[in-house]
Design a protein around this motif. Structure first.
Motif, PDB file in Angstrom:
ATOM      1  N   PRO B 264     -38.103 -41.513 -38.902  1.00 18.65           N
ATOM      2  CA  PRO B 264     -38.454 -40.146 -38.518  1.00 18.65           C
ATOM      3  C   PRO B 264     -37.781 -39.086 -39.382  1.00 18.65           C
ATOM      4  CG  PRO B 264     -37.171 -41.242 -36.792  1.00 18.65           C
ATOM      5  CD  PRO B 264     -37.528 -42.274 -37.804  1.00 18.65           C
ATOM      6  N   GLN B 265     -36.607 -39.385 -39.974  1.00 16.80           N
ATOM      7  CA  GLN B 265     -35.948 -38.352 -40.774  1.00 16.80           C
ATOM      8  C   GLN B 265     -36.257 -38.498 -42.256  1.00 16.80           C
ATOM      9  OE1 GLN B 265     -31.806 -38.069 -39.887  1.00 16.80           O
ATOM     10  NE2 GLN B 265     -32.196 -37.201 -37.877  1.00 16.80           N
ATOM     11  N   SER B 266     -37.134 -39.415 -42.625  1.00  8.10           N
ATOM     12  CA  SER B 266     -37.333 -39.687 -44.039  1.00  8.10           C
ATOM     13  C   SER B 266     -38.478 -38.863 -44.597  1.00  8.10           C
ATOM     14  CB  SER B 266     -37.640 -41.152 -44.249  1.00  8.10           C
ATOM     15  OG  SER B 266     -38.987 -41.402 -43.913  1.00  8.10           O
ATOM     16  N   VAL B 267     -38.748 -39.108 -45.883  1.00 10.13           N
ATOM     17  CA  VAL B 267     -39.809 -38.405 -46.577  1.00 10.13           C
ATOM     18  C   VAL B 267     -41.178 -38.785 -46.014  1.00 10.13           C
ATOM     19  CG1 VAL B 267     -40.166 -40.091 -48.408  1.00 10.13           C
ATOM     20  CG2 VAL B 267     -40.434 -37.672 -48.888  1.00 10.13           C
ATOM     21  N   GLY B 268     -41.277 -39.904 -45.320  1.00 16.00           N
ATOM     22  CA  GLY B 268     -42.531 -40.294 -44.680  1.00 16.00           C
ATOM     23  C   GLY B 268     -43.014 -39.194 -43.741  1.00 16.00           C
ATOM     24  N   LEU B 269     -42.080 -38.548 -43.078  1.00 19.06           N
ATOM     25  CA  LEU B 269     -42.406 -37.446 -42.176  1.00 19.06           C
ATOM     26  C   LEU B 269     -42.970 -36.259 -42.958  1.00 19.06           C
ATOM     27  CD1 LEU B 269     -42.358 -36.014 -39.433  1.00 19.06           C
ATOM     28  CD2 LEU B 269     -39.942 -35.530 -39.800  1.00 19.06           C
ATOM     29  N   GLU B 270     -42.380 -35.988 -44.127  1.00 15.31           N
ATOM     30  CA  GLU B 270     -42.847 -34.869 -44.947  1.00 15.31           C
ATOM     31  C   GLU B 270     -44.294 -35.096 -45.400  1.00 15.31           C
ATOM     32  OE1 GLU B 270     -40.265 -34.035 -48.232  1.00 15.31           O
ATOM     33  OE2 GLU B 270     -41.713 -32.719 -49.187  1.00 15.31           O
ATOM     34  N   ARG B 271     -44.558 -36.302 -45.893  1.00 20.22           N
ATOM     35  CA  ARG B 271     -45.892 -36.649 -46.385  1.00 20.22           C
ATOM     36  C   ARG B 271     -46.909 -36.565 -45.243  1.00 20.22           C
ATOM     37  NH1 ARG B 271     -45.311 -42.236 -48.373  1.00 20.22           N
ATOM     38  NH2 ARG B 271     -43.956 -41.178 -49.858  1.00 20.22           N
ATOM     39  N   SER B 272     -46.529 -37.153 -44.104  1.00 20.93           N
ATOM     40  CA  SER B 272     -47.439 -37.164 -42.968  1.00 20.93           C
ATOM     41  C   SER B 272     -47.664 -35.752 -42.440  1.00 20.93           C
ATOM     42  CB  SER B 272     -46.865 -38.100 -41.909  1.00 20.93           C
ATOM     43  OG  SER B 272     -47.013 -37.574 -40.633  1.00 20.93           O
ATOM     44  N   ALA B 273     -46.619 -34.922 -42.420  1.00 23.38           N
ATOM     45  CA  ALA B 273     -46.760 -33.536 -41.964  1.00 23.38           C
ATOM     46  C   ALA B 273     -47.704 -32.772 -42.892  1.00 23.38           C
ATOM     47  CB  ALA B 273     -45.399 -32.852 -41.902  1.00 23.38           C
ATOM     48  N   TYR B 274     -47.600 -33.063 -44.209  1.00 22.86           N
ATOM     49  CA  TYR B 274     -48.487 -32.420 -45.198  1.00 22.86           C
ATOM     50  C   TYR B 274     -49.930 -32.754 -44.892  1.00 22.86           C
ATOM     51  CZ  TYR B 274     -50.464 -31.310 -49.856  1.00 22.86           C
ATOM     52  OH  TYR B 274     -51.200 -30.806 -50.884  1.00 22.86           O
ATOM     53  N   GLU B 275     -50.197 -34.054 -44.723  1.00 22.74           N
ATOM     54  CA  GLU B 275     -51.582 -34.494 -44.520  1.00 22.74           C
ATOM     55  C   GLU B 275     -52.136 -34.019 -43.179  1.00 22.74           C
ATOM     56  OE1 GLU B 275     -51.009 -38.578 -45.393  1.00 22.74           O
ATOM     57  OE2 GLU B 275     -50.970 -38.180 -47.560  1.00 22.74           O
ATOM     58  N   LYS B 276     -51.310 -34.115 -42.134  1.00 17.21           N
ATOM     59  CA  LYS B 276     -51.773 -33.671 -40.819  1.00 17.21           C
ATOM     60  C   LYS B 276     -52.039 -32.168 -40.813  1.00 17.21           C
ATOM     61  CE  LYS B 276     -49.763 -37.347 -38.007  1.00 17.21           C
ATOM     62  NZ  LYS B 276     -48.556 -37.792 -37.267  1.00 17.21           N
ATOM     63  N   THR B 277     -51.199 -31.405 -41.525  1.00 19.61           N
ATOM     64  CA  THR B 277     -51.385 -29.961 -41.538  1.00 19.61           C
ATOM     65  C   THR B 277     -52.645 -29.582 -42.306  1.00 19.61           C
ATOM     66  OG1 THR B 277     -49.000 -29.697 -41.413  1.00 19.61           O
ATOM     67  CG2 THR B 277     -50.252 -27.753 -42.005  1.00 19.61           C
ATOM     68  N   ILE B 278     -52.894 -30.283 -43.434  1.00 16.58           N
ATOM     69  CA  ILE B 278     -54.132 -30.044 -44.195  1.00 16.58           C
ATOM     70  C   ILE B 278     -55.350 -30.153 -43.254  1.00 16.58           C
ATOM     71  CG2 ILE B 278     -55.677 -31.044 -45.964  1.00 16.58           C
ATOM     72  CD1 ILE B 278     -53.502 -29.724 -47.476  1.00 16.58           C
ATOM     73  N   SER B 279     -55.379 -31.222 -42.445  1.00 14.85           N
ATOM     74  CA  SER B 279     -56.570 -31.376 -41.583  1.00 14.85           C
ATOM     75  C   SER B 279     -56.523 -30.444 -40.368  1.00 14.85           C
ATOM     76  CB  SER B 279     -56.774 -32.840 -41.167  1.00 14.85           C
ATOM     77  OG  SER B 279     -55.603 -33.353 -40.624  1.00 14.85           O
TER      78      SER B 279
END
Lengths: 378, 378
Positions: B264-279
């Motif tokens: 949850p504190q890793s860059v995986g969260l950043e990437r997923s937040a980027y993609e989820k926000t785009i949609s």
């Protein structure tokens, strides 16, 4: 009565593995997995001869090996015992930077891998960071810790990472590092006796080959910094351009990406790389130079550069970034990573150290570590 | 002959400060700055009486205080000596996570601040990380280190950060933490006896006030995670919306930003937040909801969310992110940070610990730490 666990072993006559090594490995596994507890007494050699039907010399040689490795201890007339963990041979890991702030990510990864690598040799890793020659007035500093541990532990060697030359000299009369009281393996630059470094030429040629094969023809190259190895990096890149048949007008080298940054590994570099790239792209557009390939030697700068390319609306460019395994940076656009494994650096350092510990002959040239190029991903 | 350095002191009769405290502070400063060395003998009480013209009882009371604090030691018939640093009272810092990987940035900052805070009290900080109840098969683990140190050092208390409840219970029979052999101060959630936490309501209301005053009227709120404190966070936000007069149709709460993320504190969260926000932005556009204000409780998710807003070509939106001092994240667009100081958390924890060490009465309610809102910056 011999405890049940010893019955699990059977000498394998069909293998080339010498019998005493089979026995030693079996006992070592019992100790490392805590099946045999600290200070537990082993069965007598006679009992083991009867149980295993093995030659007494083999059993004694196995015991000798484990005594030499510090896992067993002989006590006259009482028998052989599992050494308490504290008495096992330690390897000190000296790290120059303070590992608590955010920046030294590479050093933390390498420290973690060195710990694992040293443990896997049956040795006890002891980590000392902030080992940079400055002393805190008292308490908590690694210089104090290491001198304390030297009184209470049995060190067999040191790995040295990112420690300035003068910090080692400062301690020489006490640690005798560099006067070879303790063998050590070194990954500190600049240093004349460095043992391991990254193969920069392989990075440049791998990146260029991959980008050319994807149809790229205009290159932007961002070397890591203007330091002692800057010329080496630059030559690796221009050589690769020549080999790839790319004329000088079709590539740019961007030299000053970390100029004026207080903390070169911090987010300041990312921000500055973003802003500098925004204005570079404008300047290049005017002069009709539009790169479709970016080669970047620094993870942090790369994030800023790629975000700037993304903000400019260009998502077709290709990127190769030199990076460390496990550091999964998110670059916004698909980016191939030239992964340099800190585990491999750690493994090579500890290998050199163990060779020195046993006075075995070893190469004096630095070991060049090669990375591998990942497929582009986000 | 009394060394020169003692002549620097003069009793100040014009202050309300008791004479023995003036003397104690003077000597303590000499010890902490290493002007008086370890094991150095102090002048006799008589010599100091003659030099300073101070009452003998005052000098003795000052000495008593420093002996009680572990800075001085009395040796019968030989005199009073500066305690060697190793014998000085230690405070253990137990940290649940392993501090070597990239993610636990907050814990590393807090650990560094706890070290400084404990040092400033004249105590020796000892840091033990990976204190999470699991044991490495042997060597290098913090459980082993702490039990070793318990034999060789004099502990006066512990600060406990991010340690699971069962890990403390596991050790109870040895450390007696929780059975009050050692006093401790706790910053681990979820825990019934937490001493310090962040004031979530202050975060929400400060962020909302600031954004409204900048003319924002459509809000997107990203709470930290669906955890034990999720409802508390959510209520703080909806209360602030009510106070600010924002109707329910003008704000969205985005709940599942870290759903399905391994680290949850890793860059995986950043990437997923980027993609989820785009949609999300696409979906919101269709339903005519376009937020001009974003409140984000997580540094890492914030980077992804803001990068997505930037990629969508919207640079007019305003952002407030909850963050830790010193973590200078680069968010691509100007962003105000609600800074929660790890130094303040550390100071409060050590203050509670020292009160407990002296059995002084103290509040049992958790201390709520408030952050401060920075001006927007990059």
């Amino acid at each position: 009565m011999v405890p049940k666990v010893y019955r699990q072993f059977k000498l394998d006559g069909d293998t080339a593995d010498p019998g005493h090594l089979q026995i030693a490995r079996f006992l070592e596994r019992l100790i490392h997995t805590d099946v045999l507890k600290e200070n537990e007494r082993l069965p007598s050699t006679t009992e083991l001869v009867n149980l295993w039907g093995a030659n007494i010399t083999r059993i004694q040689r196995a015991m000798d090996l484990l005594v030499a490795n510090g896992l067993l201890q002989r006590s006259p007339r009482r028998g052989t015992f599992v050494t308490s963990k504290r008495a096992r041979p330690s390897v000190g890991i000296l790290i120059g930077p303070d590992l608590l702030p955010g920046e030294p990510q590479f050093y933390r990864l390498l420290a973690a891998d060195l710990k694992l690598e040293i443990k896997s040799k049956g040795l006890v890793p002891r980590l000392y960071d902030s080992y940079n020659g400055s002393r805190a007035p008292y308490g908590g500093g690694s210089h104090e810790d290491i001198h304390y541990d030297l009184m209470h532990r049995s060190f067999v060697g040191f790995t040295v990472v990112g420690v300035p030359r003068n910090a080692l000299l400062l301690e020489e009369d006490k640690l005798q590092i560099g006067k070879s009281k303790f063998p050590y393996a070194n990954f500190s630059t600049p240093a004349p006796d460095i043992d391991v470094h990254v193969d920069y030429h392989h990075f440049a040629s791998t990146a260029v080959d991959s980008l050319i094969s994807q149809g790229c023809c205009k290159f932007a190259y961002f070397p890591p910094s203007i330091g002692p190895r800057y010329k080496e990096h630059l030559k690796s890149f221009t050589d690769s351009m020549k080999v790839g048949g790319i004329p000088a007008k079709d590539y740019k080298v961007v030299k000053d990406m970390n100029k004026g940054i207080d903390h070169p590994q911090s987010v300041g570099l990312e921000r500055s790389a973003y802003e500098k790239t925004i204005s570079l792209l404008k300047k290049w557009k005017k002069s009709k130079f539009s790169p479709d390939a970016f080669i970047i030697s620094d993870d942090i700068a790369a994030r800023g550069i790629i975000a700037a390319v993304n903000a400019a609306g260009d998502s077709a460019s290709k990127f190769v970034v030199q990076s460390n395994l496990n550091t999964e940076h998110f670059y916004v656009l698909p980016t191939a990573r030239y992964l340099v494994s800190t585990a491999e650096i750690a493994s090579n350092l500890v290998q050199r150290l163990t060779l020195r510990m046993t006075n075995s002959p070893h190469a004096s040239e630095p070991e060049k570590i090669r990375g591998t190029l990942t497929k582009a991903y986000r």
